[in-house]
Scaffold this motif. Sequence first.
Motif, PDB file in Angstrom:
ATOM      1  N   TYR A 146      -9.979  -6.766   8.879  1.00 35.23           N
ATOM      2  CA  TYR A 146      -9.515  -8.351   9.016  1.00 35.23           C
ATOM      3  C   TYR A 146     -10.959  -8.975   9.637  1.00 35.23           C
ATOM      4  O   TYR A 146     -11.582  -8.058  10.316  1.00 35.23           O
ATOM      5  CB  TYR A 146      -8.463  -8.608  10.232  1.00 35.23           C
ATOM      6  CG  TYR A 146      -7.271  -8.863   9.768  1.00 35.23           C
ATOM      7  CD1 TYR A 146      -6.547  -7.838   8.711  1.00 35.23           C
ATOM      8  CD2 TYR A 146      -6.198  -8.841  10.895  1.00 35.23           C
ATOM      9  CE1 TYR A 146      -5.042  -7.953   8.459  1.00 35.23           C
ATOM     10  CE2 TYR A 146      -4.759  -8.349  10.346  1.00 35.23           C
ATOM     11  CZ  TYR A 146      -4.351  -7.593   9.417  1.00 35.23           C
ATOM     12  OH  TYR A 146      -3.223  -7.893   9.067  1.00 35.23           O
ATOM     13  N   HIS A 176       2.591  -4.695  10.091  1.00 38.42           N
ATOM     14  CA  HIS A 176       3.364  -3.951   9.632  1.00 38.42           C
ATOM     15  C   HIS A 176       2.260  -2.598   9.501  1.00 38.42           C
ATOM     16  O   HIS A 176       1.589  -2.654   9.990  1.00 38.42           O
ATOM     17  CB  HIS A 176       3.340  -4.146   7.786  1.00 38.42           C
ATOM     18  CG  HIS A 176       2.093  -4.617   7.883  1.00 38.42           C
ATOM     19  ND1 HIS A 176       1.823  -5.831   7.930  1.00 38.42           N
ATOM     20  CD2 HIS A 176       1.388  -4.321   6.665  1.00 38.42           C
ATOM     21  CE1 HIS A 176       0.559  -6.135   7.295  1.00 38.42           C
ATOM     22  NE2 HIS A 176      -0.096  -5.045   6.565  1.00 38.42           N
ATOM     23  N   HIS A 184       0.681   0.372   6.682  1.00 35.60           N
ATOM     24  CA  HIS A 184       1.025  -0.428   5.300  1.00 35.60           C
ATOM     25  C   HIS A 184       2.008   1.683   4.487  1.00 35.60           C
ATOM     26  O   HIS A 184       1.879   3.081   5.193  1.00 35.60           O
ATOM     27  CB  HIS A 184      -0.431   0.803   4.933  1.00 35.60           C
ATOM     28  CG  HIS A 184      -1.356  -0.671   4.833  1.00 35.60           C
ATOM     29  ND1 HIS A 184      -2.618  -0.893   4.808  1.00 35.60           N
ATOM     30  CD2 HIS A 184      -0.530  -1.867   5.099  1.00 35.60           C
ATOM     31  CE1 HIS A 184      -2.792  -1.432   5.503  1.00 35.60           C
ATOM     32  NE2 HIS A 184      -2.162  -2.486   5.240  1.00 35.60           N
ATOM     33  N   HIS A 189      -0.277  -3.211  12.225  1.00 38.26           N
ATOM     34  CA  HIS A 189      -1.282  -4.206  12.586  1.00 38.26           C
ATOM     35  C   HIS A 189      -0.441  -5.943  12.717  1.00 38.26           C
ATOM     36  O   HIS A 189       0.201  -5.879  11.356  1.00 38.26           O
ATOM     37  CB  HIS A 189      -1.954  -4.134  11.886  1.00 38.26           C
ATOM     38  CG  HIS A 189      -2.423  -3.717  10.349  1.00 38.26           C
ATOM     39  ND1 HIS A 189      -2.303  -2.953  10.215  1.00 38.26           N
ATOM     40  CD2 HIS A 189      -2.034  -4.784   9.517  1.00 38.26           C
ATOM     41  CE1 HIS A 189      -1.667  -2.620   8.915  1.00 38.26           C
ATOM     42  NE2 HIS A 189      -2.272  -4.136   8.267  1.00 38.26           N
ATOM     43  N   HIS A 240       3.707  -1.961   2.031  1.00 35.24           N
ATOM     44  CA  HIS A 240       3.756  -2.893   3.814  1.00 35.24           C
ATOM     45  C   HIS A 240       5.557  -2.701   4.034  1.00 35.24           C
ATOM     46  O   HIS A 240       5.914  -1.946   3.700  1.00 35.24           O
ATOM     47  CB  HIS A 240       4.165  -4.058   3.056  1.00 35.24           C
ATOM     48  CG  HIS A 240       2.500  -4.893   3.064  1.00 35.24           C
ATOM     49  ND1 HIS A 240       1.498  -5.075   1.688  1.00 35.24           N
ATOM     50  CD2 HIS A 240       1.364  -5.136   4.174  1.00 35.24           C
ATOM     51  CE1 HIS A 240       0.510  -5.769   1.939  1.00 35.24           C
ATOM     52  NE2 HIS A 240       0.500  -5.442   3.496  1.00 35.24           N
ATOM     53  N   GLU A 274      -8.156  -1.312   6.452  1.00 38.75           N
ATOM     54  CA  GLU A 274      -7.493  -2.614   6.052  1.00 38.75           C
ATOM     55  C   GLU A 274      -9.421  -3.525   6.636  1.00 38.75           C
ATOM     56  O   GLU A 274      -9.010  -2.764   8.134  1.00 38.75           O
ATOM     57  CB  GLU A 274      -6.402  -2.930   5.631  1.00 38.75           C
ATOM     58  CG  GLU A 274      -6.736  -4.455   5.325  1.00 38.75           C
ATOM     59  CD  GLU A 274      -5.067  -5.197   5.693  1.00 38.75           C
ATOM     60  OE1 GLU A 274      -4.546  -4.453   6.010  1.00 38.75           O
ATOM     61  OE2 GLU A 274      -4.955  -6.278   5.408  1.00 38.75           O
TER      62      GLU A 274
END
Length: 197
Positions: free
Chosen positions: A106, A95, A97, A143, A165, A104
Amino acid sequence: MMTFAKALIENQPTLQWFAGELSGAPVHKSVTNTGQLAGFFQDKVSLAGIDPATVVYRVEWWEPVSPTVEGGLFWGSTIIEPGRVGNEYFMTRGHFHTIRNRAEYYCTVQGNGMLLLMDELRNIKVEIMSPGSLHYIPGGFAHRAVNTGDTALCFWACWPSDAGHDYETVASKGFSARVLSKNGKPVLVPEEAVTEA
Ligand code: F6R
Ligand code: MN
């Protein structure tokens, strides 16, 4: 005067770092199976041969503030099972944002994979996911995580509470490349080359 017991915050979660589990606070959970990813995998014939209830990935996340709050942070895990649909590895939907400038993190704790990052012009780049890898996903990049290993891929994520999202853009246009198994190795194949792959 406030006592220490009264000052203790309730509902503070505990995380099982390597198992990708959250407990001790109300958390959200989702499970995504192959039946829900019909439009995402390239090989429809192989997909039709797989039980649609086959789990592809699970997500658990904590929202300490409302998604309408600007400036908060959410925290969650994703566990992608090992597996393939045809020669395409199990992966998340992926998705952007909704608020495009929201970034973000990870970070991988178990397994091996690839993180696809695609901007709005469909330029794509890939980062290798392995235990300890930390990934900064800049705002404006769709991502998608792909499990290229034989064991579960588990990673934690931290993202802005108001990010939102946008699944629609990926659902309708896809990513510009897919991660396919070729001679037992993961290869990034541009979308236009996939049918010949
Ligand atoms: C949150 C985030 C992750 C994903 C999760 C599942 O912004 O990027 O927590 O939501 O890895 O992937 P999707 O949401 O693409 O199904
Ligand atoms: Mn995200």
